[in-house]
Design a protein around this motif. Structure first.
Motif, PDB file in Angstrom:
ATOM      1  N   LEU A  98      50.881  22.267  -6.072  1.00 38.72           N
ATOM      2  CA  LEU A  98      50.780  21.592  -7.370  1.00 38.72           C
ATOM      3  C   LEU A  98      51.159  20.143  -7.117  1.00 38.72           C
ATOM      4  O   LEU A  98      52.302  19.861  -6.729  1.00 38.72           O
ATOM      5  CB  LEU A  98      51.748  22.198  -8.388  1.00 38.72           C
ATOM      6  N   GLU A  99      50.193  19.237  -7.329  1.00 38.47           N
ATOM      7  CA  GLU A  99      50.362  17.865  -6.849  1.00 38.47           C
ATOM      8  C   GLU A  99      49.957  16.846  -7.912  1.00 38.47           C
ATOM      9  O   GLU A  99      49.048  16.048  -7.717  1.00 38.47           O
ATOM     10  CB  GLU A  99      49.481  17.711  -5.592  1.00 38.47           C
ATOM     11  N   PRO A 100      50.632  16.874  -9.066  1.00 37.15           N
ATOM     12  CA  PRO A 100      50.292  15.876 -10.080  1.00 37.15           C
ATOM     13  C   PRO A 100      50.735  14.474  -9.635  1.00 37.15           C
ATOM     14  O   PRO A 100      51.703  14.329  -8.893  1.00 37.15           O
ATOM     15  CB  PRO A 100      51.095  16.332 -11.296  1.00 37.15           C
ATOM     16  N   SER A 101      50.006  13.488 -10.101  1.00 38.07           N
ATOM     17  CA  SER A 101      50.370  12.100  -9.802  1.00 38.07           C
ATOM     18  C   SER A 101      50.091  11.253 -11.023  1.00 38.07           C
ATOM     19  O   SER A 101      49.352  11.662 -11.916  1.00 38.07           O
ATOM     20  CB  SER A 101      49.578  11.581  -8.604  1.00 38.07           C
ATOM     21  N   LEU A 102      50.703  10.087 -11.072  1.00 37.83           N
ATOM     22  CA  LEU A 102      50.437   9.170 -12.185  1.00 37.83           C
ATOM     23  C   LEU A 102      50.719   7.733 -11.772  1.00 37.83           C
ATOM     24  O   LEU A 102      51.381   7.459 -10.769  1.00 37.83           O
ATOM     25  CB  LEU A 102      51.261   9.548 -13.431  1.00 37.83           C
ATOM     26  N   ASP A 103      50.156   6.830 -12.544  1.00 32.78           N
ATOM     27  CA  ASP A 103      50.453   5.403 -12.429  1.00 32.78           C
ATOM     28  C   ASP A 103      51.432   5.020 -13.527  1.00 32.78           C
ATOM     29  O   ASP A 103      51.415   5.621 -14.604  1.00 32.78           O
ATOM     30  CB  ASP A 103      49.174   4.578 -12.642  1.00 32.78           C
ATOM     31  N   TYR A 104      52.252   4.036 -13.257  1.00 30.89           N
ATOM     32  CA  TYR A 104      53.094   3.491 -14.323  1.00 30.89           C
ATOM     33  C   TYR A 104      53.228   1.985 -14.160  1.00 30.89           C
ATOM     34  O   TYR A 104      53.085   1.446 -13.065  1.00 30.89           O
ATOM     35  CB  TYR A 104      54.456   4.198 -14.395  1.00 30.89           C
ATOM     36  N   ALA A 105      53.471   1.348 -15.296  1.00 27.49           N
ATOM     37  CA  ALA A 105      53.561  -0.115 -15.309  1.00 27.49           C
ATOM     38  C   ALA A 105      54.983  -0.547 -14.973  1.00 27.49           C
ATOM     39  O   ALA A 105      55.956   0.083 -15.409  1.00 27.49           O
ATOM     40  CB  ALA A 105      53.170  -0.656 -16.677  1.00 27.49           C
ATOM     41  N   LEU A 106      55.110  -1.615 -14.192  1.00 29.30           N
ATOM     42  CA  LEU A 106      56.436  -2.157 -13.881  1.00 29.30           C
ATOM     43  C   LEU A 106      56.291  -3.617 -13.456  1.00 29.30           C
ATOM     44  O   LEU A 106      55.464  -3.926 -12.581  1.00 29.30           O
ATOM     45  CB  LEU A 106      57.098  -1.352 -12.757  1.00 29.30           C
ATOM     46  N   ASP A 107      57.081  -4.467 -14.077  1.00 27.35           N
ATOM     47  CA  ASP A 107      57.125  -5.892 -13.698  1.00 27.35           C
ATOM     48  C   ASP A 107      55.721  -6.492 -13.620  1.00 27.35           C
ATOM     49  O   ASP A 107      55.407  -7.231 -12.669  1.00 27.35           O
ATOM     50  CB  ASP A 107      57.825  -6.050 -12.333  1.00 27.35           C
ATOM     51  N   GLY A 108      54.886  -6.129 -14.556  1.00 27.97           N
ATOM     52  CA  GLY A 108      53.550  -6.718 -14.599  1.00 27.97           C
ATOM     53  C   GLY A 108      52.572  -6.115 -13.606  1.00 27.97           C
ATOM     54  O   GLY A 108      51.412  -6.535 -13.530  1.00 27.97           O
ATOM     55  N   GLY A 109      53.036  -5.128 -12.800  1.00 27.50           N
ATOM     56  CA  GLY A 109      52.122  -4.480 -11.854  1.00 27.50           C
ATOM     57  C   GLY A 109      52.053  -2.982 -12.108  1.00 27.50           C
ATOM     58  O   GLY A 109      52.601  -2.483 -13.093  1.00 27.50           O
ATOM     59  N   LEU A 124      54.206  14.141  -6.992  1.00 28.53           N
ATOM     60  CA  LEU A 124      55.233  15.154  -6.726  1.00 28.53           C
ATOM     61  C   LEU A 124      54.496  16.440  -6.386  1.00 28.53           C
ATOM     62  O   LEU A 124      53.582  16.843  -7.108  1.00 28.53           O
ATOM     63  CB  LEU A 124      56.130  15.340  -7.954  1.00 28.53           C
ATOM     64  N   GLU A 125      54.885  17.073  -5.290  1.00 26.82           N
ATOM     65  CA  GLU A 125      54.116  18.220  -4.801  1.00 26.82           C
ATOM     66  C   GLU A 125      55.024  19.381  -4.429  1.00 26.82           C
ATOM     67  O   GLU A 125      56.054  19.187  -3.774  1.00 26.82           O
ATOM     68  CB  GLU A 125      53.274  17.792  -3.582  1.00 26.82           C
ATOM     69  N   GLU A 126      54.630  20.579  -4.866  1.00 24.91           N
ATOM     70  CA  GLU A 126      55.307  21.820  -4.484  1.00 24.91           C
ATOM     71  C   GLU A 126      54.264  22.804  -3.962  1.00 24.91           C
ATOM     72  O   GLU A 126      53.084  22.693  -4.298  1.00 24.91           O
ATOM     73  CB  GLU A 126      56.019  22.458  -5.696  1.00 24.91           C
ATOM     74  N   ASP A 127      54.711  23.769  -3.177  1.00 29.74           N
ATOM     75  CA  ASP A 127      53.830  24.816  -2.653  1.00 29.74           C
ATOM     76  C   ASP A 127      54.232  26.153  -3.270  1.00 29.74           C
ATOM     77  O   ASP A 127      55.427  26.483  -3.344  1.00 29.74           O
ATOM     78  CB  ASP A 127      53.978  24.940  -1.130  1.00 29.74           C
ATOM     79  N   LEU A 128      53.249  26.941  -3.668  1.00 31.42           N
ATOM     80  CA  LEU A 128      53.573  28.226  -4.284  1.00 31.42           C
ATOM     81  C   LEU A 128      52.592  29.306  -3.864  1.00 31.42           C
ATOM     82  O   LEU A 128      51.453  29.036  -3.476  1.00 31.42           O
ATOM     83  CB  LEU A 128      53.602  28.100  -5.802  1.00 31.42           C
ATOM     84  N   LEU A 129      53.072  30.514  -3.968  1.00 31.59           N
ATOM     85  CA  LEU A 129      52.270  31.717  -3.736  1.00 31.59           C
ATOM     86  C   LEU A 129      51.928  32.326  -5.087  1.00 31.59           C
ATOM     87  O   LEU A 129      52.807  32.489  -5.941  1.00 31.59           O
ATOM     88  CB  LEU A 129      53.076  32.718  -2.896  1.00 31.59           C
TER      89      LEU A 129
END
Lengths: 385, 385
Positions: A343-354, A360-365
């Motif tokens: 499970l490997e969700p990702s995101l962008d976020y704003a900081l200091d004008g950039g 974050l990734e986990e492995d599961l059965l």
């Protein structure tokens, strides 16, 4: 170095045979490192050299045959459950096993006239294409090359207990390296130094190999989840992301961890919390019968809308670093008990004008009772040192 | 992580163009990790995943184009000298970059109607064969796929000063691990432990990766030059052989060392001395103009007759662990200044009613003045601890 019993290899072979019969294929030829390991229980370390190809023939109505360079015979005979070997003195570029393989294939019982090869999605053929073409043309009057990728996929997508144990061993070695990370990641340490030290920690904790270490750092966040290290040195206020692929017995772990050097901006803490919560949402719905696309929707539904432009947010792991299914809106694979996915969700976020990026990734059965985490769950709050 | 100047990549491209013109090819497409590094100066770490292919198009009469998954864009834009990128949102198994690559190829200036691909000897195509077939059929009315392997070979076989420096850096890291070996190789230490510790030492000494560590030990000698570690623990009277492949910036070192734990049988000392002397014989005759086969004869001529059943006794190194030429009786490649090759004689010897095996390997650069050793020469006498 694998810990898979002969009976399991025999069962894989029988399952492959059932699928070959259904698809009207007389034999499969595998050449990729992962498929040699999966079907024969041995892939040579020398696979890193492209000089010599290695073939394993899995016939519908005969015993398996390894067609390999002579220099690999002793090792494969010791490690593999396969008992029949045909060898040639490699290197011999004018005929690098091609005529020998053709002879073996032509001598097999023939019912359908078709031979399966690793031609389709997510496969790489472990021989030069010119040799493959020559083999097909030489064999052509009698045999037709067809795609065996669906058979490989169908077998490898669900993992046995022994396979899960090997993935677990790889995860354990990688976890030990992540546990060492707070002690390694000091102000002034370069990404390159961390990259080498991380690999060394995982190896000394039991990994056979650590072929993948993505590492990125930056003030309040990083910018890539897949790049190699740069000369950049860690500083106060940095967020560091490390993602690894480590193997034991050929089986891969794939997970990442984030770490901040105080002071940490609120945006980075929020990003981590959102990713963690998105995983919680997926873990709450993930069970056999759910589709990979549904898992993606569960992750995406818990993330800011802009983040869902990211294609896939997880994938299968096993004898390759990524393999089916994809946690992707277009992947309708129905999850089954025995599948191991990230499970490997990702995101962008704003900081200091950039913009900053976090994953974050986990492995599961996947089990009949729902997901069983193979990784030690990352903390809900971004760790700070 | 490479240290190759943009001017060198541009020169490689111009040399490729000259060969393309001579062979009447409108463009080359490269997909293999080594060729991406060689021509574009960037191969993604994610190359270990077979989900996504990566294409670099090198046209005869247009600028190069990288056709890559969107997620790889930022990293490649930073690392590569190439300025034009076309991307697709991968994974997309129903069209994994194929139609985009076809569009790029069809838009190129067309003079000969042929496109070169990595089809021939010692090449592996970095995409599924079914996709390659679909590309060729889609492109077929206008363009024909031909083999670009001879062009790749002609360019990569001679190394620049910058390439030799990277090979030298890899050798230095491996040498540091070999230097640590006497301290690691104690009675009771397992081959598996040594295997992990050796990799860690090389990494901490500056290797980016250590993908290959063959390790074998036994009383008075070992039995394989290419196998991975076993659980066996070292004992007094053992001979230990360790052979490694380590990389820096994608460039490989490949050499080995032998070590004995006293007491050592005379046969093992003699074997080592013979291998060392065989290398001396090769070093004495090796210079530009000599054929690879002649070097093999020089090695073989200094070894017991039975040993010459071993196929090749050395090979090129560079962006792959082994590459042309082969130090082999059938390889008539004429050595040129700038080639980097290994000298890798091996032999069997009798001991206690059985057979033992030994190999000794050094890496050298062919210069107009003769061979320049890149490895620190192994001692003439088998080292004993």
């Amino acid at each position: 170095m694998t810990a898979i019993a002969t009976a399991e290899y025999e069962a894989r072979f029988e399952q492959a045979r059932a699928l070959m019969r259904a698809r009207e294929i007389d034999a499969m030829v595998v050449t990729a490192e992962a498929n040699l390991l999966y079907f024969a229980g041995h892939a040579p370390q020398l696979y890193v050299s492209p000089t010599r190809p290695w073939f394993v023939v899995l016939p519908l109505a005969a015993e398996p045959v390894a067609v390999i360079p002579t220099m690999g015979l002793a090792d494969m005979r010791r490690d593999s459950w396969i008992e029949r070997f045909e060898t040639w003195a490699s290197p011999r570029p004018q005929d690098e096993g091609v005529s020998l393989l053709a002879t073996v294939l032509l001598a097999l019982p023939r019912r359908f006239g078709a031979i399966g090869f690793e031609l389709g999605a997510e496969q790489r053929l472990g021989m030069p294409i010119a040799d493959f073409t020559r083999l097909c043309e030489g064999v052509a009057p009698a045999l037709v090359a067809v795609d065996a990728a669906p058979i490989v996929r169908a077998l490898r997508i669900r993992k046995s207990a022994a396979e899960v144990a090997l993935i677990g061993a790889a995860i354990g070695a990688a976890q030990a390296a992540f546990d060492a990370l707070p002690g390694l990641a000091r102000v002034g340490t370069s990404e390159t130094t961390l990259y080498r030290a991380f690999q060394a920690e995982a190896l000394l904790a039991g990994a056979d190999r650590v072929p993948y270490v993505a590492i990125a750092s930056g003030p309040g966040g990083y910018d890539s989840g897949v790049r190699g290290p740069m000369q950049r040195c860690l500083d106060v206020g940095d967020v560091l992301g490390v993602d690894t692929g480590a193997t034991v017995g050929g089986y891969w772990a794939d997970f990442n961890r984030n770490l901040a050097l105080a002071p940490v901006p609120a945006a980075a803490r929020t990003a981590h919390a959102r990713l963690w919560q998105a995983q919680e949402a997926a873990l709450a719905m993930l069970r056999p019968g759910v589709r990979a696309a549904d898992v993606w929707q569960a992750l995406a539904g818990a993330l800011p809308a802009a983040s869902t432009s990211i294609g896939r947010m997880g994938h299968g792991i096993g004898l390759t670093y990524t393999e089916p299914p994809s946690i992707h809106p277009d992947d309708t694979t129905v999850l089954e008990a025995g599948m191991v996915v990230t499970l490997e969700p990702s995101l962008d976020y704003a900081l200091d004008g950039g913009r900053r990026f976090m994953v974050l990734e986990e492995d599961l059965l996947v089990t009949t009772d729902g997901p069983r985490l193979l990784t030690r769950r990352a903390p809900g709050e971004l760790p700070v040192i």
